[in-house]
Design a protein around this motif. Structure first.
Motif, mmCIF file in Angstrom:
data_model
loop_
_atom_site.group_PDB
_atom_site.id
_atom_site.type_symbol
_atom_site.label_atom_id
_atom_site.label_comp_id
_atom_site.label_asym_id
_atom_site.label_seq_id
_atom_site.Cartn_x
_atom_site.Cartn_y
_atom_site.Cartn_z
ATOM 1 N N ILE A 273 100.807 -68.530 129.577
ATOM 2 C CA ILE A 273 101.579 -67.569 128.788
ATOM 3 C C ILE A 273 100.653 -66.568 128.108
ATOM 4 O O ILE A 273 101.037 -65.425 127.844
ATOM 5 C CB ILE A 273 102.444 -68.305 127.743
ATOM 6 C CG1 ILE A 273 103.393 -67.342 127.034
ATOM 7 C CG2 ILE A 273 101.573 -69.018 126.721
ATOM 8 C CD1 ILE A 273 104.428 -66.727 127.897
ATOM 9 N N PHE A 274 99.396 -66.976 127.861
ATOM 10 C CA PHE A 274 98.455 -66.090 127.176
ATOM 11 C C PHE A 274 97.821 -65.063 128.119
ATOM 12 O O PHE A 274 96.997 -64.258 127.686
ATOM 13 C CB PHE A 274 97.383 -66.917 126.471
ATOM 14 C CG PHE A 274 97.931 -67.754 125.351
ATOM 15 C CD1 PHE A 274 98.378 -67.168 124.180
ATOM 16 C CD2 PHE A 274 98.040 -69.131 125.485
ATOM 17 C CE1 PHE A 274 98.906 -67.928 123.153
ATOM 18 C CE2 PHE A 274 98.565 -69.909 124.463
ATOM 19 C CZ PHE A 274 99.003 -69.298 123.290
ATOM 20 N N ARG A 275 98.235 -65.073 129.378
ATOM 21 C CA ARG A 275 97.817 -64.021 130.305
ATOM 22 C C ARG A 275 98.724 -62.797 130.231
ATOM 23 O O ARG A 275 98.426 -61.765 130.809
ATOM 24 C CB ARG A 275 97.806 -64.554 131.740
ATOM 25 C CG ARG A 275 96.783 -65.659 131.994
ATOM 26 C CD ARG A 275 96.827 -66.122 133.445
ATOM 27 N NE ARG A 275 95.874 -67.192 133.702
ATOM 28 C CZ ARG A 275 95.736 -67.785 134.895
ATOM 29 N NH1 ARG A 275 96.503 -67.392 135.919
ATOM 30 N NH2 ARG A 275 94.846 -68.756 135.059
ATOM 31 N N HIS A 276 99.844 -62.929 129.527
ATOM 32 C CA HIS A 276 100.808 -61.837 129.437
ATOM 33 C C HIS A 276 100.512 -60.988 128.204
ATOM 34 O O HIS A 276 100.510 -61.510 127.077
ATOM 35 C CB HIS A 276 102.231 -62.386 129.349
ATOM 36 C CG HIS A 276 102.617 -63.251 130.502
ATOM 37 N ND1 HIS A 276 103.690 -64.117 130.455
ATOM 38 C CD2 HIS A 276 102.083 -63.405 131.737
ATOM 39 C CE1 HIS A 276 103.798 -64.761 131.609
ATOM 40 N NE2 HIS A 276 102.834 -64.339 132.400
ATOM 41 N N PRO A 277 100.275 -59.697 128.357
ATOM 42 C CA PRO A 277 100.014 -58.833 127.189
ATOM 43 C C PRO A 277 101.137 -58.857 126.160
ATOM 44 O O PRO A 277 100.887 -58.750 124.956
ATOM 45 C CB PRO A 277 99.873 -57.438 127.819
ATOM 46 C CG PRO A 277 99.440 -57.702 129.226
ATOM 47 C CD PRO A 277 100.143 -58.966 129.621
ATOM 48 N N SER A 278 102.373 -59.030 126.606
ATOM 49 C CA SER A 278 103.504 -59.048 125.663
ATOM 50 C C SER A 278 103.388 -60.192 124.666
ATOM 51 O O SER A 278 103.889 -60.102 123.540
ATOM 52 C CB SER A 278 104.824 -59.156 126.425
ATOM 53 O OG SER A 278 104.867 -60.346 127.200
ATOM 54 N N THR A 279 102.716 -61.284 125.067
ATOM 55 C CA THR A 279 102.531 -62.421 124.168
ATOM 56 C C THR A 279 101.853 -61.995 122.877
ATOM 57 O O THR A 279 102.243 -62.401 121.776
ATOM 58 C CB THR A 279 101.696 -63.514 124.859
ATOM 59 O OG1 THR A 279 102.427 -64.015 125.989
ATOM 60 C CG2 THR A 279 101.383 -64.667 123.908
ATOM 61 N N TYR A 280 100.835 -61.149 123.007
ATOM 62 C CA TYR A 280 100.063 -60.748 121.832
ATOM 63 C C TYR A 280 100.850 -59.773 120.954
ATOM 64 O O TYR A 280 100.665 -59.755 119.728
ATOM 65 C CB TYR A 280 98.727 -60.162 122.281
ATOM 66 C CG TYR A 280 97.919 -61.178 123.059
ATOM 67 C CD1 TYR A 280 97.203 -62.166 122.391
ATOM 68 C CD2 TYR A 280 97.937 -61.199 124.452
ATOM 69 C CE1 TYR A 280 96.496 -63.142 123.095
ATOM 70 C CE2 TYR A 280 97.239 -62.164 125.164
ATOM 71 C CZ TYR A 280 96.519 -63.133 124.478
ATOM 72 O OH TYR A 280 95.840 -64.097 125.170
ATOM 73 N N ALA A 281 101.727 -58.999 121.559
ATOM 74 C CA ALA A 281 102.598 -58.133 120.758
ATOM 75 C C ALA A 281 103.582 -58.977 119.950
ATOM 76 O O ALA A 281 103.809 -58.716 118.767
ATOM 77 C CB ALA A 281 103.348 -57.159 121.665
#
Length: 497
Positions: A273-281
């Motif tokens: 899941i931490f490969r998705h940029p949206s996770t950090y948003a």
């Protein structure tokens, strides 16, 4: 179509005669998941009646046991235990260290062994530690109790969110989480009422704040025993459902919540899941939410105290803002489910937060006391709705159950970790109005609003790009989640806005 057709025979893939740009839908535009919608409605009603009241009561006690320190302080707990300097602020801060550290592993264990047993276990533990708080004789003892209280509550809310996603569709989740989370607002209101009553006790025995811990901790431990035997492991094992209802419950989640229902937890896959940029948003928004959320939860009694009411009235006057916060939360969440939109309402909540804290910081007391008190209402309106809708938003966009657990178990504690910030900006030297703290909290609210709007705009544009690429107009609710295991990497993926 025969309404008695077995749900296992339903196909949700387009047939040769169907236009692939228009997947089979019901009258509301949803992907066809069931034939008998009356049965689906009856099933949801059963879940609402059997699950939601118990979970809401559990979370009410969770919020009471976490936030009762502020009420105890208004009864001079810090003086009775000989706190020095900023030791009360440290006491608030230490709770969030284990709360964040232990949330992911405990949530993963809850996924592995079942939320139905993990939630009552956590509840018994945090009830027991609240009882122990009543026996503390100094700052060191209270410090130890708060550490273990943070551990026992760490994974509670993430586990509840995951648990509900195994019973409800994506478009049904916000209003249920809102009912559940409204228990937190009611807890804050009830905490004020309970403190108001307990602090009326006259006698030479225990300090009144000790009675507060005994009552709240004892109730939590007692109710956890009932929850242990009551909560079903899953819809498939719910004793209150018949065979056809269990099949229907499985099918609903397969097409509109999870890519694989009751999938075995695999840490390596879930961490992707931490490969998705949206996770950090999403996590950035959680951080911005955390400061105003914890400021209201921990310091609303102290904020109201700036209005110069007595100790008893201060606790009583925190009730109305928390009750209206719960009402606004329910209205916004139901509207969000009806419109199938999340980010506009999250941004609206942040705006309420920003305006509320700015108004309180800039008013003069007692000259504008009514305006200042009204701003306390806006604070609770602004922190209630985003806390539910944000968790719902990213859970709606993650079909993989393991990834959903990991993201929630990091995001929710991260917001609570901001209690460390809140507890260290409300400093004794800034009493009674705490203007620097109010300004800091307002800035976090404005930043959260901006990030939510930017992320939502990106999702709208990306959905449009995907539609143009495939030559068909689709929305998130038009794509069965069983096809979305890989998330945004799937060509069929559409963001749930």
């Amino acid at each position: 179509m025969d309404s008695k057709k077995d749900i296992r025979d339903i196909s949700i893939s387009p047939t040769p005669s169907q236009d692939p740009s228009n997947p089979p839908c019901d009258g509301s535009g949803e992907v066809v998941a069931v034939v008998d919608h009356a049965s689906e409605h009856a099933l949801c009603l059963k879940f609402d009646i059997r699950l939601m009241p118990v979970l809401a009561i559990m979370y009410l006690f969770n919020a009471l046991d976490k936030g009762n320190l502020g009420n105890a302080k208004t009864d001079h707990m810090d003086r009775d235990l000989d706190f020095e300097s900023n030791q009360y602020n440290i006491l608030l801060s230490v709770f969030y260290v284990p709360y964040v550290l232990f949330a992911p592993p405990f949530a993963m264990l809850a996924k592995k062994y079942g939320p139905n047993k993990a939630l009552p276990t956590m509840m018994f533990c945090f009830g027991a530690f609240t009882l122990l708080a009543a026996s503390c004789r100094n700052w060191g003892g209270m410090m130890a109790v708060r550490w273990f209280l943070g551990m026992s509550e760490a994974a509670f809310f993430p586990t509840v969110i995951y648990y509900l996603t195994t019973f409800y569709r994506r478009g049904e989740l916000a209003r249920r989480l809102a009912v559940f989370y409204a228990a937190s607002n009611i807890a804050n209101a009830f905490s004020g009422l309970l403190a108001f009553g307990v602090f009326q006790i006259q006698g030479e025995g225990l300090y009144n704040w000790r009675y507060l811990f005994l009552i709240e901790g004892g109730a939590s431990a007692f109710f956890s025993v009932f929850a242990w035997f009551y909560l079903p492991k899953s819809a498939a094992e719910a004793k209150f459902l018949g065979k056809k209802e269990k099949e229907l419950a499985f099918h609903r989640i397969q097409v509109d919540s999870s890519s694989v229902v009751n999938e075995e937890f695999v840490l390596k896959d879930s961490l992707k899941i931490f490969r998705h940029p949206s996770t950090y948003a999403f996590l950035a928004i959680e951080i911005c939410l955390g400061v105003p959320l914890q400021s209201v939860a921990l310091f609303l009694p102290q904020i109201v105290a700036a209005l110069k009411y007595s100790t008893v009235k201060t606790n009583l006057y925190t009730v109305a803002p928390n009750v209206t916060g719960a009402i606004v939360l329910l209205v916004v969440a139901f509207t969000s489910d009806v419109t199938k939109l999340r980010f506009p309402f999250i941004a609206l909540g942040f705006m309420f937060t920003f305006v509320g804290f700015v108004i309180f910081a800039t008013t003069t007391i007692p000259g504008q006391i009514q305006v200042a008190y009204f701003s306390c209402f806006m604070m609770t309106w602004g922190t209630s709705a985003p806390s539910v809708l944000l968790s719902t938003w990213y859970n709606n966009n993650v079909a993989h159950e393991g990834k959903r657990v990991v993201l929630t178990s990091v995001g929710v504690p991260l917001a609570n970790l901001m209690g460390v910030v809140s507890s260290n900006i409300f400093l004794p030297r800034d009493e009674p109005k705490y203007v620097p703290a109010l300004a800091t909290t307002a800035i976090f609210g404005a930043t959260g609003c901006l990030i939510a709007l930017c992320l939502g705009t990106f999702m709208v544009l990306d959905n449009g790009k995907r539609n143009r690429s495939e030559g068909r107009n689709m929305r998130a609710r038009d794509v069965p989640t069983e096809r979305l295991r890989e998330g945004p990497a799937s060509a069929e993926f559409r963001w749930f806005l």
